[in-house]
Each structure stands twice: as structure tokens, then as C-alpha cells.
Motif scaffolding. Structure first.
Motif, PDB file in Angstrom:
ATOM      1  N   PHE A 140      13.502  26.628  -2.139  1.00  0.00           N
ATOM      2  CA  PHE A 140      13.237  27.803  -2.984  1.00  0.00           C
ATOM      3  C   PHE A 140      14.206  28.940  -2.650  1.00  0.00           C
ATOM      4  CE2 PHE A 140       8.484  26.664  -3.740  1.00  0.00           C
ATOM      5  CZ  PHE A 140       8.843  25.873  -4.809  1.00  0.00           C
ATOM      6  N   GLN A 141      14.547  29.039  -1.371  1.00  0.00           N
ATOM      7  CA  GLN A 141      15.479  30.085  -0.942  1.00  0.00           C
ATOM      8  C   GLN A 141      16.847  29.894  -1.617  1.00  0.00           C
ATOM      9  OE1 GLN A 141      14.951  32.814   0.736  1.00  0.00           O
ATOM     10  NE2 GLN A 141      17.119  33.393   0.633  1.00  0.00           N
ATOM     11  N   GLN A 142      17.313  28.652  -1.661  1.00  0.00           N
ATOM     12  CA  GLN A 142      18.590  28.360  -2.318  1.00  0.00           C
ATOM     13  C   GLN A 142      18.509  28.682  -3.812  1.00  0.00           C
ATOM     14  OE1 GLN A 142      19.694  24.227  -3.216  1.00  0.00           O
ATOM     15  NE2 GLN A 142      21.458  24.530  -1.873  1.00  0.00           N
ATOM     16  N   MET A 143      17.366  28.346  -4.414  1.00  0.00           N
ATOM     17  CA  MET A 143      17.168  28.659  -5.830  1.00  0.00           C
ATOM     18  C   MET A 143      17.261  30.172  -6.049  1.00  0.00           C
ATOM     19  SD  MET A 143      13.741  28.687  -8.028  1.00  0.00           S
ATOM     20  CE  MET A 143      13.409  30.214  -7.175  1.00  0.00           C
ATOM     21  N   ARG A 144      16.589  30.926  -5.175  1.00  0.00           N
ATOM     22  CA  ARG A 144      16.605  32.388  -5.327  1.00  0.00           C
ATOM     23  C   ARG A 144      18.027  32.929  -5.255  1.00  0.00           C
ATOM     24  NH1 ARG A 144      12.354  35.824  -2.135  1.00  0.00           N
ATOM     25  NH2 ARG A 144      13.314  34.984  -0.260  1.00  0.00           N
ATOM     26  N   GLU A 145      18.809  32.411  -4.331  1.00  0.00           N
ATOM     27  CA  GLU A 145      20.196  32.884  -4.175  1.00  0.00           C
ATOM     28  C   GLU A 145      21.050  32.490  -5.388  1.00  0.00           C
ATOM     29  OE1 GLU A 145      21.648  31.541  -0.354  1.00  0.00           O
ATOM     30  OE2 GLU A 145      19.865  32.373   0.623  1.00  0.00           O
ATOM     31  N   ALA A 146      20.795  31.305  -5.926  1.00  0.00           N
ATOM     32  CA  ALA A 146      21.546  30.874  -7.114  1.00  0.00           C
ATOM     33  C   ALA A 146      21.181  31.736  -8.327  1.00  0.00           C
ATOM     34  CB  ALA A 146      21.280  29.396  -7.395  1.00  0.00           C
ATOM     35  N   LEU A 147      19.906  32.043  -8.476  1.00  0.00           N
ATOM     36  CA  LEU A 147      19.479  32.917  -9.582  1.00  0.00           C
ATOM     37  C   LEU A 147      20.205  34.246  -9.489  1.00  0.00           C
ATOM     38  CD1 LEU A 147      15.579  32.637  -9.959  1.00  0.00           C
ATOM     39  CD2 LEU A 147      17.355  31.419 -11.158  1.00  0.00           C
ATOM     40  N   GLU A 148      20.189  34.788  -8.304  1.00  0.00           N
ATOM     41  CA  GLU A 148      20.829  36.080  -8.047  1.00  0.00           C
ATOM     42  C   GLU A 148      22.312  36.021  -8.416  1.00  0.00           C
ATOM     43  OE1 GLU A 148      19.457  38.637  -5.551  1.00  0.00           O
ATOM     44  OE2 GLU A 148      21.231  39.875  -5.944  1.00  0.00           O
TER      45      GLU A 148
ATOM     46  N   ASN B 171      -1.484  20.931  -6.568  1.00  0.00           N
ATOM     47  CA  ASN B 171      -1.749  19.870  -5.589  1.00  0.00           C
ATOM     48  C   ASN B 171      -2.944  20.286  -4.735  1.00  0.00           C
ATOM     49  OD1 ASN B 171      -1.802  18.025  -3.544  1.00  0.00           O
ATOM     50  ND2 ASN B 171       0.407  18.055  -3.162  1.00  0.00           N
ATOM     51  N   LEU B 172      -4.036  19.564  -4.852  1.00  0.00           N
ATOM     52  CA  LEU B 172      -5.258  19.944  -4.138  1.00  0.00           C
ATOM     53  C   LEU B 172      -5.333  19.297  -2.758  1.00  0.00           C
ATOM     54  CD1 LEU B 172      -7.772  19.764  -7.115  1.00  0.00           C
ATOM     55  CD2 LEU B 172      -6.568  21.764  -6.231  1.00  0.00           C
ATOM     56  N   ASP B 173      -4.395  18.403  -2.474  1.00  0.00           N
ATOM     57  CA  ASP B 173      -4.419  17.729  -1.169  1.00  0.00           C
ATOM     58  C   ASP B 173      -3.850  18.600  -0.063  1.00  0.00           C
ATOM     59  OD1 ASP B 173      -5.536  15.493  -2.271  1.00  0.00           O
ATOM     60  OD2 ASP B 173      -3.601  14.540  -2.689  1.00  0.00           O
ATOM     61  N   ARG B 174      -2.834  19.374  -0.423  1.00  0.00           N
ATOM     62  CA  ARG B 174      -2.268  20.258   0.598  1.00  0.00           C
ATOM     63  C   ARG B 174      -1.727  21.510  -0.074  1.00  0.00           C
ATOM     64  NH1 ARG B 174       3.369  19.386   0.749  1.00  0.00           N
ATOM     65  NH2 ARG B 174       3.975  17.663  -0.598  1.00  0.00           N
ATOM     66  N   LYS B 175      -1.797  22.580   0.680  1.00  0.00           N
ATOM     67  CA  LYS B 175      -1.321  23.874   0.188  1.00  0.00           C
ATOM     68  C   LYS B 175       0.205  23.830   0.094  1.00  0.00           C
ATOM     69  CE  LYS B 175      -2.162  28.402  -0.488  1.00  0.00           C
ATOM     70  NZ  LYS B 175      -2.938  28.870  -1.647  1.00  0.00           N
ATOM     71  N   GLU B 176       0.731  24.160  -1.085  1.00  0.00           N
ATOM     72  CA  GLU B 176       2.182  24.176  -1.244  1.00  0.00           C
ATOM     73  C   GLU B 176       2.656  25.599  -1.480  1.00  0.00           C
ATOM     74  OE1 GLU B 176       2.644  21.427  -4.485  1.00  0.00           O
ATOM     75  OE2 GLU B 176       3.036  19.757  -3.145  1.00  0.00           O
ATOM     76  N   GLU B 177       3.877  25.860  -1.088  1.00  0.00           N
ATOM     77  CA  GLU B 177       4.458  27.169  -1.315  1.00  0.00           C
ATOM     78  C   GLU B 177       4.529  27.440  -2.818  1.00  0.00           C
ATOM     79  OE1 GLU B 177       7.838  29.467   1.178  1.00  0.00           O
ATOM     80  OE2 GLU B 177       8.299  27.431   0.579  1.00  0.00           O
ATOM     81  N   SER B 178       4.390  28.688  -3.188  1.00  0.00           N
ATOM     82  CA  SER B 178       4.435  29.029  -4.605  1.00  0.00           C
ATOM     83  C   SER B 178       5.851  29.402  -5.031  1.00  0.00           C
ATOM     84  CB  SER B 178       3.483  30.197  -4.876  1.00  0.00           C
ATOM     85  OG  SER B 178       3.649  30.624  -6.210  1.00  0.00           O
TER      86      SER B 178
END
Lengths: 66, 260
Positions: B26-34, B49-56
Motif C-alpha cells: 500500500f505504501q508503494q501505491m501511495r507513492e505512485a499515486l502521489e 475478510n472475516l478470518d483475519r483483520k486486514e489493513e485498509s
């Protein structure tokens, strides 16, 4: 009683509300959208509703996509 | 003079739209958007995903800065796409949707008939519909007629990076649709030269995901795409020279050293 959430069976207590379910699923702070028995609901309406046995719930969020 | 892109009454400075899929992090995505300068950012709608908490994903996208465009990727029928669009709207960000109806045949090419059907319903429900479509100008015209806010023909199939395989067909869509709603070339762009060519042809914008996310250096490629789009747009406005089959010298033909 049993409901289905995102394709999985889940036991809930009678009288469980939408907001309680979202809290139990650790989604209280997430931007999500919900469908109950095929009907899309805004968060407030879902939060206030009392779930019934056999309810089919879909909970979605935004993910990466093109 | 500011050269703005207007879609359904909303204006944007950037003519590059960016997808958020396939990044390593996600960090790479943010930098590319920028780096891309994009303002419109596409996202998909999927089950939590209800099995495990995922980053938003949304923790990495500043919603004051980027306009989120949810897609209906993964939907194979008009009904599925309509359902997904309604869910996307219920998330409470906007009533815009990038409409995709793609049968499960591994080509990732759209079902134009189902796309028109779904668009008609969604427009009637008040959605601002940006449909992914084929490079067929009659389909584009149908989408315009049912009230779509753009048409988004492919350059080539999603994720291929083959560029614009039929520029003449895109040109025809631009001739038929241009000036009425924006034409956005979506899918298949592999390099900044592809993006520039789309803009030179008169496309109003391009949408890119894989070519940036899967580049060796996605952030640098995001920058390169932004420059490609800008160069193509400027070239379109400048009106390129006519092509000629006859050569013509750029230097004087008289006064050559040793002339008699």
C-alpha cells in the motif's frame, strides 16, 4: 440462532443488532457497505436493524483494483 | 490557461486516472499515486475478510485529495454489476461507478450488450456511470445514448500492456463521441508512449493500473506516465503536422558549399 455472513454460518444471540454484529466483527471503524437478504442498506439503517435467524449478510469494503 | 477535464460537472486538472491494484505494498501505491498527479483513483469492491483483520486500503488514500471511483470488476452479468454498484454507493463516498461487465472467458474483454443494459439501469438510479467498453464506436454511441458520463474503450486487453492495438478504431470513437462526453482510454497501456498516443489521437484521459504497478520502479513509471499524458495532450492541442509520403528537406536547398 444462525445467520450467514459473507458465505459463512455464524451464531448470534437473539436480538443482535447490526451495530453489534459489526462490533463483534471488529468493523465498527471501517468504511464498509452491507447487503441484508439481497437488499443494499446504508450503514445507519443496518446498524439499527435487529437481525433474524437465517439472515444472509454481505459485508464489503474497497480494495485495490483497476 | 487551465486545461480542465470535466466529467458530469466535476472538474479535474489531471488527465491520468490510476488504478490501485497489483502494487507490492500500500505504501508503494501511495507513492505512485502521489508521483502520478492523478486525482481519480479506481478501487474494487470485495467481501471483508472475516478470518483475519486486514489493513485498509483507504488508510493510504487521502480522500480530500483523491476522488475514489469504485469499479464493478469481477462482475460477469449486468445484475452482478448493478448489485456491486449499489454496494459501492452505500459505502457513502459518491454515486460514481466504473462499470465493468466481463464474462468469465479469460479474455477480460467486456460484454458490450450487458454493459449497455447495466448502464441504463444505473443511470436511471442516479449513478454517474463510466463504462469500460470495447473499441467499437456503435457500442460507445449506445453508452452515450443511455446517459453515461464517459466512455472508456480499451487500448488492448486488461493487464497486457500491448498498447493501442487499433488506434484507428479509437480514433473513430473519438470522432463519434468526442465533445459530448469524455473518451477515456482504459486498459492495455504499457508505456508512456502508448498514453501519449492515446492523448494525441484526442482521448480526453487515460486510465492506467498494471503498467505502473508492475513496472520495475512503479513510482518513477507513474511520473513517466504523467509526462506522457501531458505531452500527448499538448501535441493534440498543438495539432500535429500532416503526414506526407514525399520527403521535404528541413535545411535550405540553395547556398550549399561548392554550388556552381
Amino acid at each position: 440462532m444462525t445467520i450467514v455472513v459473507n458465505g459463512r454460518q455464524r451464531d448470534i444471540t437473539a436480538g443482535c443488532t447490526g451495530v453489534k454484529l459489526l462490533e463483534d466483527l471488529d468493523l465498527a471503524a471501517e468504511r464498509i457497505a452491507v447487503e441484508r437478504n439481497g437488499e443494499v442498506m446504508n450503514r445507519q439503517t443496518f446498524a439499527a436493524c435487529t437481525l433474524a435467524a437465517g439472515d444472509v449478510i454481505e459485508i464489503v469494503r474497497f480494495v485495490g483494483g483497476g | 490557461m487551465t486545461d480542465l477535464l470535466t466529467i458530469a460537472g466535476r472538474t479535474f486538472r489531471s488527465r491520468l486516472m490510476i488504478g490501485t491494484g497489483k502494487y507490492a505494498t500500500f505504501q508503494q501505491m501511495r507513492e505512485a499515486l502521489e508521483a502520478s498527479g492523478a486525482e481519480i483513483v479506481t478501487v474494487a469492491v470485495r467481501r471483508v475478510n472475516l478470518d483475519r483483520k486486514e489493513e485498509s486500503l483507504l488508510d493510504y488514500i487521502d480522500l480530500n485529495r483523491y476522488f475514489l471511483l469504485p469499479n464493478t470488476a469481477g462482475c460477469q452479468t449486468a445484475e452482478e454489476a448493478i448489485r456491486t454498484a449499489r454496494l459501492a454507493r452505500a459505502a457513502g463516498l459518491s454515486d460514481w461507478v466504473k462499470l465493468e461487465v466481463i464474462p468469465a472467458d479469460n479474455t477480460l474483454l467486456p460484454d458490450p450488450i450487458a454493459t449497455v443494459e447495466a448502464a441504463k439501469t444505473l443511470v436511471a438510479e442516479g449513478f454517474v456511470v463510466l463504462p469500460y467498453t470495447t473499441d467499437d464506436h456503435t457500442v460507445a454511441k449506445r453508452l452515450l445514448d443511455v446517459g453515461c458520463a464517459t466512455v472508456m474503450p480499451f487500448g488492448s486487453a486488461i493487464g497486457t500492456g500491448l498498447g493501442l492495438t487499433s488506434p484507428d478504431r479509437l480514433q473513430r470513437i473519438i470522432e463519434v463521441i468526442g465533445g459530448q462526453v469524455p473518451v477515456v482510454v482504459d486498459a492495455g497501456i504499457g508505456a508512456p508512449s502508448d498514453a501519449a498516443l492515446a492523448m494525441e489521437l484526442g482521448a480526453d484521459a487515460v486510465l492506467i493500473n498494471t503498467a505502473i504497478a508492475r513496472a520495475g520502479d512503479p513510482v518513477q513509471m507513474a511520473r513517466a506516465m504523467a509526462v506522457g499524458v501531458e505531452a500527448g495532450r499538448m501535441a493534440y492541442q498543438a495539432r500535429r503536422m500532416e503526414k506526407s509520403t514525399v520527403a521535404s528537406p528541413s535545411s535550405p536547398t540553395v547556398g550549399r558549399v561548392g554550388d556552381k
